[in-house]
Design an enzyme around this catalytic site. Structure first.
Site, PDB file in Angstrom:
ATOM      1  N   LYS A   1       0.848  -1.194   0.000  1.00 59.51           N
ATOM      2  CA  LYS A   1       0.000   0.000   0.000  1.00 59.51           C
ATOM      3  C   LYS A   1       0.882   1.242   0.000  1.00 59.51           C
ATOM      4  O   LYS A   1       2.066   1.182   0.383  1.00 59.51           O
ATOM      5  CB  LYS A   1      -0.927   0.039   1.222  1.00 59.51           C
ATOM      6  CG  LYS A   1      -0.252  -0.004   2.609  1.00 59.51           C
ATOM      7  CD  LYS A   1       0.268   1.305   3.163  1.00 59.51           C
ATOM      8  CE  LYS A   1       0.824   1.176   4.583  1.00 59.51           C
ATOM      9  NZ  LYS A   1       1.567   2.332   5.067  1.00 59.51           N
TER      10      LYS A   1
ATOM     11  N   ASP B   1      -2.698  -1.202  10.244  1.00 62.54           N
ATOM     12  CA  ASP B   1      -2.856  -1.206   8.788  1.00 62.54           C
ATOM     13  C   ASP B   1      -3.537  -2.465   8.253  1.00 62.54           C
ATOM     14  O   ASP B   1      -3.806  -2.554   7.056  1.00 62.54           O
ATOM     15  CB  ASP B   1      -1.474  -1.116   8.110  1.00 62.54           C
ATOM     16  CG  ASP B   1      -0.950   0.306   8.076  1.00 62.54           C
ATOM     17  OD1 ASP B   1      -1.719   1.237   8.345  1.00 62.54           O
ATOM     18  OD2 ASP B   1       0.243   0.476   7.763  1.00 62.54           O
TER      19      ASP B   1
HETATM   20  C1  LIG Z   1       2.017   4.704   9.739  1.00 60.98           C
HETATM   21  C2  LIG Z   1       1.072   3.718   9.104  1.00 60.98           C
HETATM   22  O1  LIG Z   1       1.782   2.771   8.322  1.00 60.98           O
HETATM   23  C3  LIG Z   1       0.116   4.446   8.175  1.00 60.98           C
HETATM   24  O2  LIG Z   1      -0.539   3.579   7.328  1.00 60.98           O
HETATM   25  C4  LIG Z   1       0.300   2.971  10.154  1.00 60.98           C
HETATM   26  O3  LIG Z   1      -0.475   3.815  10.927  1.00 60.98           O
HETATM   27  C5  LIG Z   1       1.176   2.085  11.010  1.00 60.98           C
HETATM   28  O4  LIG Z   1       0.501   0.879  11.088  1.00 60.98           O
HETATM   29  P1  LIG Z   1       1.195  -0.464  11.585  1.00 60.98           P
HETATM   30  O5  LIG Z   1       2.543  -0.616  10.994  1.00 60.98           O
HETATM   31  O6  LIG Z   1       0.171  -1.551  11.381  1.00 60.98           O
HETATM   32  O7  LIG Z   1       1.372  -0.098  13.070  1.00 60.98           O
HETATM   33  P2  LIG Z   1       1.249  -0.990  14.373  1.00 60.98           P
HETATM   34  O8  LIG Z   1       2.034  -2.252  14.196  1.00 60.98           O
HETATM   35  O9  LIG Z   1      -0.199  -1.061  14.759  1.00 60.98           O
HETATM   36  O10 LIG Z   1       2.020  -0.019  15.383  1.00 60.98           O
HETATM   37  C6  LIG Z   1       3.404   0.107  15.505  1.00 60.98           C
HETATM   38  C7  LIG Z   1       3.698   1.186  16.522  1.00 60.98           C
HETATM   39  O11 LIG Z   1       3.475   2.484  15.928  1.00 60.98           O
HETATM   40  C8  LIG Z   1       2.817   3.369  16.809  1.00 60.98           C
HETATM   41  N1  LIG Z   1       1.547   3.806  16.192  1.00 60.98           N
HETATM   42  C9  LIG Z   1       1.028   3.113  15.144  1.00 60.98           C
HETATM   43  C10 LIG Z   1      -0.145   3.545  14.548  1.00 60.98           C
HETATM   44  C11 LIG Z   1      -0.774   4.701  15.060  1.00 60.98           C
HETATM   45  N2  LIG Z   1      -1.908   5.142  14.525  1.00 60.98           N
HETATM   46  N3  LIG Z   1      -0.250   5.355  16.115  1.00 60.98           N
HETATM   47  C12 LIG Z   1       0.906   4.937  16.681  1.00 60.98           C
HETATM   48  O12 LIG Z   1       1.382   5.553  17.617  1.00 60.98           O
HETATM   49  C13 LIG Z   1       2.646   2.630  18.100  1.00 60.98           C
HETATM   50  O13 LIG Z   1       3.744   2.968  18.913  1.00 60.98           O
HETATM   51  C14 LIG Z   1       2.772   1.169  17.720  1.00 60.98           C
HETATM   52  O14 LIG Z   1       3.322   0.401  18.744  1.00 60.98           O
HETATM   53  N1  LIG Z   2       5.238 -11.265   7.573  1.00 64.88           N
HETATM   54  C1  LIG Z   2       5.965 -10.188   7.878  1.00 64.88           C
HETATM   55  N2  LIG Z   2       6.462  -9.413   6.899  1.00 64.88           N
HETATM   56  C2  LIG Z   2       7.184  -8.310   7.197  1.00 64.88           C
HETATM   57  N3  LIG Z   2       7.466  -7.905   8.444  1.00 64.88           N
HETATM   58  C3  LIG Z   2       6.986  -8.622   9.468  1.00 64.88           C
HETATM   59  C4  LIG Z   2       6.225  -9.792   9.229  1.00 64.88           C
HETATM   60  N4  LIG Z   2       5.895 -10.295  10.416  1.00 64.88           N
HETATM   61  C5  LIG Z   2       6.427  -9.495  11.343  1.00 64.88           C
HETATM   62  N5  LIG Z   2       7.101  -8.487  10.804  1.00 64.88           N
HETATM   63  C6  LIG Z   2       7.778  -7.398  11.554  1.00 64.88           C
HETATM   64  O1  LIG Z   2       7.068  -6.170  11.320  1.00 64.88           O
HETATM   65  C7  LIG Z   2       7.985  -5.099  11.029  1.00 64.88           C
HETATM   66  C8  LIG Z   2       7.303  -4.104  10.090  1.00 64.88           C
HETATM   67  O2  LIG Z   2       7.161  -4.739   8.875  1.00 64.88           O
HETATM   68  P1  LIG Z   2       6.344  -4.159   7.653  1.00 64.88           P
HETATM   69  O3  LIG Z   2       6.847  -4.806   6.429  1.00 64.88           O
HETATM   70  O4  LIG Z   2       4.883  -4.259   7.909  1.00 64.88           O
HETATM   71  O5  LIG Z   2       6.815  -2.651   7.720  1.00 64.88           O
HETATM   72  P2  LIG Z   2       6.236  -1.416   7.102  1.00 64.88           P
HETATM   73  O6  LIG Z   2       6.138  -1.592   5.625  1.00 64.88           O
HETATM   74  O7  LIG Z   2       7.010  -0.267   7.632  1.00 64.88           O
HETATM   75  O8  LIG Z   2       4.765  -1.386   7.657  1.00 64.88           O
HETATM   76  P3  LIG Z   2       3.776  -0.196   7.893  1.00 64.88           P
HETATM   77  O9  LIG Z   2       3.618   0.557   6.634  1.00 64.88           O
HETATM   78  O10 LIG Z   2       2.552  -1.001   8.238  1.00 64.88           O
HETATM   79  O11 LIG Z   2       4.373   0.593   9.011  1.00 64.88           O
HETATM   80  C9  LIG Z   2       9.204  -5.775  10.434  1.00 64.88           C
HETATM   81  O12 LIG Z   2      10.363  -5.041  10.656  1.00 64.88           O
HETATM   82  C10 LIG Z   2       9.229  -7.140  11.116  1.00 64.88           C
HETATM   83  O13 LIG Z   2       9.980  -7.076  12.315  1.00 64.88           O
END
Ligand SMILES: C[C@](O)(CO)[C@H](O)COP(=O)(O)OP(=O)(O)OC[C@H]1O[C@@H](n2ccc(N)nc2=O)[C@H](O)[C@@H]1O
Ligand SMILES: Nc1ncnc2c1ncn2[C@@H]1O[C@H](COP(=O)(O)OP(=O)(O)OP(=O)(O)O)[C@@H](O)[C@H]1O
Length: 283
Positions: free
Chosen positions: A13, A138
């Site tokens: 995304k 997400d």
């Molecule tokens: C930044 C975005 O990628 C935008 O799409 C998302 O809001 C993040 O979504 P995500 O990776 O699924 O995040 P999560 O795994 O739920 O959260 C990771 C960490 O980011 C912070 N977090 C995340 C989402 C949010 N709305 N507020 C936060 O403060 C929190 O500290 C949380 O522990």
């Molecule tokens: N199946 C998986 N694929 C990728 N990362 C994973 C998975 N399972 C757990 N993780 C953990 O989640 C963390 C975030 O991965 P992800 O690929 O979702 O990052 P991101 O693209 O930054 O996500 P977002 O946009 O949701 O913040 C990774 O660094 C890893 O430690």
């Protein structure tokens, strides 16, 4: 009869804009963001087992299987649906981790939808999205599979249909921790909510960008490079940077200028996720 084996896409995304409105008592941030999918992502293969075991067969560097979102999603769904079946899972991982393009969340959603299908659970999207939210903010948009304006922490979704350009996505060789960016004291957390629908043109800012660019010179470089050709934006908390182009040829032309130290890929924006297009074709 449902096939016992299934291969499904797990798309990336983009956040076309991202405003941070405030911080809730539990530390999570209230956002307004626009999600669109890319026709680009990982591919997961599932094969049903009748012994109840959940087995991921692909190793992830730095992510133990117990904390992998694929395994966590499968275990949670199995538990909550009291399903006696198990699953073997393989993944062809192409999406960078910590890139802000939602790879982990997308993998979790593909797992939930794939297992719902293979285990014949008959869960509706509302139930799967609610379970998904407990795995990550997400996950719900990937479960729903339609481009959306998101509010709350990303779970209140209104489907939208923005243009579907070709994108060049640059992948700086650095993983950004979402938690680290959201806890930075310098983060802007008081953007006024947009109340007009559809969201007016010109709201393409990402409030995370100043903090991410300050911490990561690799991201700054990518923004500078792409900014020479088109509006260069950050997705989520980074590290990926993207820009839209009217045709694949134009995106490819800029992509051809990339070097080994800064790679990227070209993909079409899509308002219906390729996961949902594939699932639809199975029905
Ligand atoms: C930044 C975005 O990628 C935008 O799409 C998302 O809001 C993040 O979504 P995500 O990776 O699924 O995040 P999560 O795994 O739920 O959260 C990771 C960490 O980011 C912070 N977090 C995340 C989402 C949010 N709305 N507020 C936060 O403060 C929190 O500290 C949380 O522990
Ligand atoms: N199946 C998986 N694929 C990728 N990362 C994973 C998975 N399972 C757990 N993780 C953990 O989640 C963390 C975030 O991965 P992800 O690929 O979702 O990052 P991101 O693209 O930054 O996500 P977002 O946009 O949701 O913040 C990774 O660094 C890893 O430690």
């Amino acid at each position: 009869m449902t096939a016992a084996r299934l291969t499904l896409p797990s798309p990336a995304k983009l956040n076309l804009m991202l405003h941070i409105l405030g911080r809730r008592e539990d530390g999570y941030h209230e956002l307004q963001t626009l999600f669109q999918f890319l026709d680009y992502g990982d591919e997961l293969t599932f094969a049903v087992r009748d012994d109840g075991a959940i087995q991921l067969h692909t190793e992830f560097a730095g992510v133990p299987h117990d904390s992998n979102l694929i395994v966590r999603a499968a275990k949670m769904l199995q538990q909550q649906s009291a399903c006696a079946l198990g699953i073997d899972i393989w993944i062809d991982k192409v999406l960078p981790m910590g890139g802000g393009i939602g790879g982990g969340s997308s993998n979790a959603a593909t797992t939930l939808l794939g297992l719902n299908h293979l285990w014949q659970l008959g869960w509706d999207e509302d139930r799967l999205a609610a379970l998904g939210l407990s795995l990550g903010a997400d996950v719900p948009v990937f479960v729903r599979g339609h481009a959306a304006f998101a509010e709350g922490v990303g779970e209140k979704l209104t489907p939208v249909d923005p243009e579907e350009p070709w994108y060049l996505v640059l992948v700086p060789q650095v993983a950004v921790s979402t938690a680290e960016i959201f806890s930075d004291p310098l983060l802007t957390r008081n953007t006024p909510p947009i109340k007009v629908r559809p969201v007016p043109e010109g709201n393409s800012r990402n409030d995370c960008l100043p903090v991410v660019a300050r911490r990561y010179p690799e991201v700054r470089n990518a923004l500078d490079l792409l900014g020479k050709f088109t509006e260069a934006k950050l997705t989520g908390t980074g590290s990926c940077v993207f820009g839209g182009f009217p045709s694949k040829a134009e995106a490819d032309k800029v992509s051809a200028l990339l070097t080994e130290t800064l790679t990227g890929f070209v993909a079409k924006g899509s308002n219906v996720s390729m996961l949902h297009r594939k699932l639809q074709s199975l029905l």
